[in-house]
Design an enzyme around this catalytic site. Structure first.
Site, short mmCIF file in Angstrom:
data_model
loop_
_atom_site.label_atom_id
_atom_site.label_comp_id
_atom_site.label_asym_id
_atom_site.label_seq_id
_atom_site.Cartn_x
_atom_site.Cartn_y
_atom_site.Cartn_z
N LYS A 101 43.83 52.62 48.42
CA LYS A 101 44.57 52.57 47.17
C LYS A 101 45.81 53.46 47.21
O LYS A 101 46.79 53.20 46.49
CB LYS A 101 43.66 52.95 46.00
CG LYS A 101 42.56 51.91 45.75
CD LYS A 101 43.12 50.50 45.57
CE LYS A 101 42.07 49.48 45.22
NZ LYS A 101 42.62 48.12 45.02
N TYR A 112 38.12 54.10 50.54
CA TYR A 112 38.65 53.40 49.36
C TYR A 112 39.88 54.10 48.81
O TYR A 112 40.91 53.45 48.54
CB TYR A 112 37.57 53.32 48.28
CG TYR A 112 38.04 52.71 46.98
CD1 TYR A 112 38.31 51.34 46.90
CD2 TYR A 112 38.22 53.49 45.84
CE1 TYR A 112 38.74 50.78 45.71
CE2 TYR A 112 38.64 52.93 44.66
CZ TYR A 112 38.91 51.57 44.59
OH TYR A 112 39.34 51.01 43.41
N ASN A 156 45.33 41.53 42.52
CA ASN A 156 44.25 42.32 41.93
C ASN A 156 43.01 42.41 42.81
O ASN A 156 42.24 43.36 42.69
CB ASN A 156 43.87 41.70 40.57
CG ASN A 156 42.59 42.28 40.02
OD1 ASN A 156 42.57 43.38 39.46
ND2 ASN A 156 41.50 41.55 40.20
N ASP A 213 39.20 33.76 50.45
CA ASP A 213 38.52 34.98 50.86
C ASP A 213 39.55 35.87 51.53
O ASP A 213 39.92 35.67 52.69
CB ASP A 213 37.38 34.65 51.83
CG ASP A 213 36.59 35.89 52.24
OD1 ASP A 213 37.02 37.00 51.87
OD2 ASP A 213 35.57 35.74 52.93
#
Length: 259
Positions: free
Chosen positions: A163, A159, A94, A69
């Protein structure tokens, strides 16, 4: 690169995080088809166990499952320790997830977990695996980022920020690894078929995860970044060519209308 050369360069074993679904699952399937042994990690080990059995039957490859996790800050260190004896030539960082909506209404704890999974984990995994790859004199790392990392996206603020970090990390490490034999590629997909997008309405131009992965692996030596979806790349290039105020205001208006 021919298949055997690809496996000799990045094999014999690949590590894939977030391998239970979506792009991570597609990486596992494609790499197994190319003859790679695998180390697969995710929270849902039942999904990974079933995948391992399927890949053994269909491709004859060895697969090791490690439950992890990555919202636990200590998880990357445990994963590095657990793979110390594996000859891993390709690391696919990923694992990740997104939290969308108006920023002030977003759950703060969820944003914290997202920051840990999307940013802390790839940074720590790269820090641990790069010395191993450099010692081999060949290999590679793939970071799964997002096209949203190219600009701050209203209603996807946290988010897109995570990224953006991944894109910057991958670009910097691509530069640092020049001449070492280690390739670094940052994968920046647009909307991709997955369990997450299957639950969302109104998403256009979804790209199959298998296509995303195929294009990424075909471009391992063409870094620093790979943009597999031409539609979304063109869209974000148009946005970045605009005055930033206009681009952000237009994105906010469009996203608010969809909310």
């Amino acid at each position: 690169m021919k298949p055997e050369e690809f496996r000799q360069t990045y094999g014999p074993t690949a590590l894939v995080t977030g391998a239970s679904s979506g792009i991570g699952l597609a990486f596992a399937e494609e790499l197994a088809a190319r003859g790679f042994d695998l180390v697969l990690t995710a929270r849902r080990t039942d999904h990974l166990d079933a995948l391992a059995q399927r890949l053994l039957s269909s491709c004859g490859v060895r697969t090791r499952v490690i439950g992890a996790d990555l919202s636990d800050p200590a998880a990357p260190g445990r994963l590095l320790a657990a793979t110390a004896g594996d000859d891993i030539g390709l690391v696919v960082s990923n694992a990740g997830f997104n939290v969308k909506g108006a920023y002030e209404t977003t759950d703060a704890a969820a944003m914290g977990r997202m920051l840990t999974v999307n940013c802390h984990a790839p940074m720590q995994l790269a820090h641990g695996f790069l010395p191993r790859l450099k010692a081999r004199g060949k290999g590679g790392i793939v970071f799964t980022a997002s096209i949203e990392g190219l600009i701050g996206c209203p209603y996807s603020a946290a988010y897109s920020a995570t990224k953006a970090l991944v894109i910057s990390l991958g670009e910097a490490l691509w530069g640092e690894m020049q001449g070492t034999g280690v390739d670094v590629l940052t994968l920046c997909p647009g909307a991709t078929e997955s369990e997450a997008t299957a639950k969302m309405e109104g998403i256009a131009h979804l790209q199959p995860a298998a296509d995303v992965v195929r294009l990424a692996l075909e471009n391992m030596r063409e870094g620093p970044a790979c943009f597999p979806h031409a539609h979304y790349l063109e869209m974000f290039e148009r946005l970045r060519a605009m005055p930033r105020r206009d681009a952000l205001a237009g994105m906010a208006q469009s996203m608010k209308a969809l909310a």
